[in-house]
Design a protein around this motif. Structure first.
Motif, short mmCIF file in Angstrom:
data_model
loop_
_atom_site.label_atom_id
_atom_site.label_comp_id
_atom_site.label_asym_id
_atom_site.label_seq_id
_atom_site.Cartn_x
_atom_site.Cartn_y
_atom_site.Cartn_z
N TYR A 151 10.57 -2.96 -11.73
CA TYR A 151 10.69 -3.72 -10.48
C TYR A 151 12.16 -3.95 -10.13
N SER A 152 12.47 -3.72 -8.87
CA SER A 152 13.83 -3.95 -8.37
C SER A 152 13.89 -5.33 -7.71
N SER B 10 15.86 -6.43 -5.71
CA SER B 10 16.23 -6.36 -4.29
C SER B 10 14.99 -6.38 -3.39
N ASN B 11 13.83 -6.11 -3.99
CA ASN B 11 12.57 -6.13 -3.23
C ASN B 11 11.94 -7.52 -3.17
N PRO C 78 11.77 -9.25 0.61
CA PRO C 78 10.78 -8.64 1.51
C PRO C 78 9.36 -8.74 0.99
N ASP C 79 9.18 -8.69 -0.32
CA ASP C 79 7.83 -8.83 -0.87
C ASP C 79 7.28 -10.24 -0.68
N HIS D 41 1.60 0.96 -3.53
CA HIS D 41 2.56 -0.13 -3.34
C HIS D 41 2.17 -1.05 -2.19
N GLN D 42 1.38 -0.56 -1.25
CA GLN D 42 1.08 -1.34 -0.05
C GLN D 42 -0.36 -1.83 0.04
N THR E 33 5.01 6.55 3.25
CA THR E 33 6.14 6.09 2.43
C THR E 33 6.67 7.17 1.50
N ARG F 21 7.26 -3.79 -0.19
CA ARG F 21 7.88 -2.66 -0.87
C ARG F 21 7.27 -2.36 -2.23
N SER F 22 6.46 -3.28 -2.74
CA SER F 22 5.87 -3.06 -4.06
C SER F 22 4.56 -3.83 -4.15
#
Length: 728
Positions: free
Chosen positions: A28-29, A31-32, A35-36, A83-84, A291, A335-336
């Motif tokens: 997991y990043s 940076s997401n 937005p998540d 992911h979505q 995506t 995003r995840s």
């Protein structure tokens, strides 16, 4: 060499799929995260009212919809692949659950327990499918099944929600019976309930037109709840959903080992599990195509299986991927899978904090939301496309739709799936098999029409594998062609689209070979793939056929035209020019019919080898044999035996053949066929001893003997003698 993740995992394939959460956390990043979180908040606002509404479709308490939303979204995100996508209650599965339990459960308690049992059974089925790596199976279920069932489900949901929307007495019986009952009870409509229900529809439609980002369902529920609370409509007869749960999803006391109950639920559970996987796979592929995500269908199956097991154990009912909620998640910037996890947590918190408000949430508002959902399930554009396309797709869609409306829903789903498999089997059992001819430019082969076939050779193309389910169709096509063209003796089979062959396919090729050889002809092959050739070799078919029957694709037609086909048929009997090689041939009308096979009494024909004829022509003592070339002038000019006299086959139809009566002559053509035809006509006129060059000019050329070329086109005048000798 570095081991792959599957090879390196000590638990094997099953361990790889079950340890998905660890990989998700590890990769997991951060940076997401923002937005998540925002996507999860947006998703929760839509998920909360829809979960309650979908539970009403299944005739289950609203709390079960909320439990399903929380547990399904959480577990499905951790173990799924997309992911979505969001896993939760859906309209189609809710309707299937209701249909499955209606014939099994008699009380509300049995209905609730049955819903949990079905979820666990569905989960086990899906989990086994995933661990067995059978994710590809859903590819064999036609999209028409989903469209047909969604359309039928939309109609049923709309009809079922009419009564609570308008405050009518609940109807009973089949579809038509319920419609008749509601039509007869319109005078009993409860006006406040109807106003709230219709108002909810208006709010949802208007909100969508203003902005797709507005939480339309939440707005409709909030406004309806406010109206009930402010005007005290509950006391006026407006039904509400009652108090919402204010606790974590509890463990359900399920009779997991009740064999009788499992047996009664099995058909419905199978249908729910199958349609859930098909629906989920379609949704996950749809978003992955946008995506660029590379999906693992087996991992998604495992995620759906574990989600349903967990949902069943924690007081929910069967869940699946939801297209509408996944679209909200995608549109909100998820995003995840953590976006779905955050949505589940937010719904759980809201459920606990807002539990008392349930006493004022009108069921009519939820029915209004479901009426809009039902209408959106009717994909008229997709229906038109299917009806305008393949007939089998139209039949599958129509059968699934009618079954959904008038049969038990689980049987309707299974009917559609069985029809999909039947259509697939029929398609693979009926490979495209057709006879072809070159196009006008002689560049490609195209399906042959009714006019202009070659009377000697057919060219067959097979598009599909030759296995036991397909071979009968191939044999029928070939037999029909043979019956329609009784004089055709040769067959060229183009195998470039045949990738696999089994023993039944070999038997079919043996039957075709036997059929043509019994007619005095033969069968040839081009572009045989290596796996197919290997099966031909190990089964002995290649040996029975002969290595010379496998030809090069680029030169196959030329080889057969110049070395196998009878030019007399091309020149005198065939009015068409099917192949490039036919274009320069003269076309004559022969005054009498030319027999295909020439059978003469023993002793009439004397076969003379090229070496023997060459020696006879070079001897110095005694008369030289008269060599009569029965080919066409154009062939003669390109090369002939130096002492030969040109006399085309057509000349032998006359009464006076002008050949020696004592038999001191030798007939020559390209392969020997025309010589035999000429010999047959001479024998009918009384000749009892006739010599022909065995193998014709092809044999003469193979021996490397002298040939002459007529430079001036005057038959035997002006010949140029080319030294093409093997022993010069």
């Amino acid at each position: 060499m570095q081991a792959s993740p599957k090879q390196a995992n000590p638990l094997g394939i099953a361990g790889l799929y079950l340890t998905q959460p660890a990989r998700l956390l590890h990769t997991y990043s951060w940076s997401n995260l923002r937005p998540d979180l925002l996507a999860g908040l947006t998703l929760a606002v839509v998920l909360l009212p829809q979960a309650i509404a979908f539970a009403l479709i299944a005739d289950l308490p609203p709390r079960m919809g909320l439990y399903t939303a929380v547990v399904g979204a959480f577990v499905g995100a951790l173990w799924g692949a997309s992911h979505q996508m969001l896993t939760g209650p859906t309209n189609t599965l809710s309707l299937l659950v209701f249909a499955t339990l209606s014939d099994v459960a008699r009380t509300d308690a049995e209905f609730i327990v049955g819903a949990g049992m079905v979820a666990v059974m569905v989960g086990l089925f899906q989990l086994v499918m995933g661990l067995a790596r059978l994710g590809i199976v859903v590819n064999y279920v036609s999209h028409s099944v989903v469209v047909g069932f969604s359309t039928g489900a939309g109609l049923l949901i709309g009809i079922n929600q009419l009564a609570p929307l308008l405050g009518l007495p609940a109807p009973a019986g089949g579809l038509l019976s319920r419609l008749v009952q509601m039509a007869g009870s319109l005078d009993q409509m409860h006006l406040p309930t109807a106003l709230i229900g219709v108002g909810a529809i208006v709010v949802v439609v208007v909100a969508r037109r203003i902005s797709a980002r507005l939480p339309e369902a939440l707005l409709a529920v909030a406004l309806g709840t406010a109206a009930v609370f402010a005007l005290d409509l509950g006391a006026d007869g407006v039904r509400t959903i009652g108090n919402l749960p204010s606790n974590l999803p509890p463990l359900a006391p399920l009779p997991l080992f009740d064999i009788d109950l499992i047996a009664r639920l099995s058909t419905g559970a199978l249908a729910i599990g199958a349609i859930g996987l098909v629906q989920t796979s379609a949704i996950s592929r749809s978003f992955a195509s946008r995506t660029g995500q590379r999906l693992d269908s087996n991992q998604e199956f495992v995620g759906q299986g574990l989600a349903n097991i967990a949902v069943g154990l924690f007081s929910g009912y069967p869940a699946a991927g939801s297209f509408s909620l996944s679209a909200v998640n995608f549109g909100a910037g998820a995003r995840s899978p953590f976006a779905a996890i955050f949505a589940a947590i937010i719904v759980l918190v809201a459920m606990i904090l807002l539990a008392p408000l349930g006493a004022h949430v009108p069921t009519a508002a939820l029915s209004g939301i479901l009426m809009v959902v039902a209408y959106r399930l009717l994909d008229f554009r997709e229906i038109r496309r299917i009806l305008g396309g393949n007939r089998s797709d139209s039949v599958i869609m129509a059968a699934t739709l009618l079954g959904t409306l008038f049969l038990k829903l689980e049987f309707a789903v299974l009917l559609g799936i069985l029809l999909s498999f039947a259509a697939y089997i029929r398609h693979t059992s009926l490979p495209r098999v057709y006879f072809v001819l070159p196009d006008e430019q002689f560049r490609h082969f195209v399906p042959a029409g009714d006019e202009g076939p070659c009377p000697q050779m057919g060219v067959l193309e097979i598009h599909g594998d030759l296995y036991f389910g397909a071979v009968h169709h191939v044999e029928e096509i070939v037999q029909d062609h043979v019956d329609a063209h009784p004089d055709e003796r040769y067959l060229l089979i183009r195998m470039h689209s045949v990738n696999q062959i089994d023993f039944s396919g070999i038997h079919t090729l043996e039957n075709i070979l036997r059929l043509y050889r019994e007619r005095g002809g033969d069968v040839y092959f081009v572009r045989v793939h290596e796996p197919v050739r290997e099966v031909m070799d190990v089964t002995g078919f290649s040996e029975a056929l002969g290595a010379s029957q496998f030809l090069d694709d680029d030169s196959a037609i030329s080889h057969l035209f110049y070395r196998v086909l009878d030019p007399a048929v091309c020149i005198y009997e065939c009015p068409f020019r099917a192949f490039r090689e036919c274009q320069n041939l003269p076309k004559h009308e022969f005054p009498q019919e030319l027999p295909t096979e020439v059978a003469l009494p023993a002793g009439v024909l004397e076969l003379i080898t090229p070496r023997a004829l060459y020696g006879a022509l070079r001897r110095e003592d005694g008369p030289l044999p008269l060599v009569i070339d029965v080919r066409e002038p154009s062939e003669y000019r390109r090369g002939h035996i130096p002492q030969a006299t040109l006399r085309p086959l057509v000349d032998f139809a006359g009464e006076d053949a002008d050949v020696p009566a004592d038999g001191s002559f030798v007939l020559v053509c390209r392969t020997g066929r025309r010589s035999r035809r000429a010999a047959a006509m001479l024998h009918e006129r009384g000749h009892t001893r006739i010599g022909i060059l065995d193998g014709g000019m092809l044999a003469w050329e193979s021996a490397g003997l002298l040939e002459a070329v007529d430079l001036f086109g005057h038959g035997t005048q002006g010949d140029y003698y080319g030294a093409q000798r093997a022993d010069a």
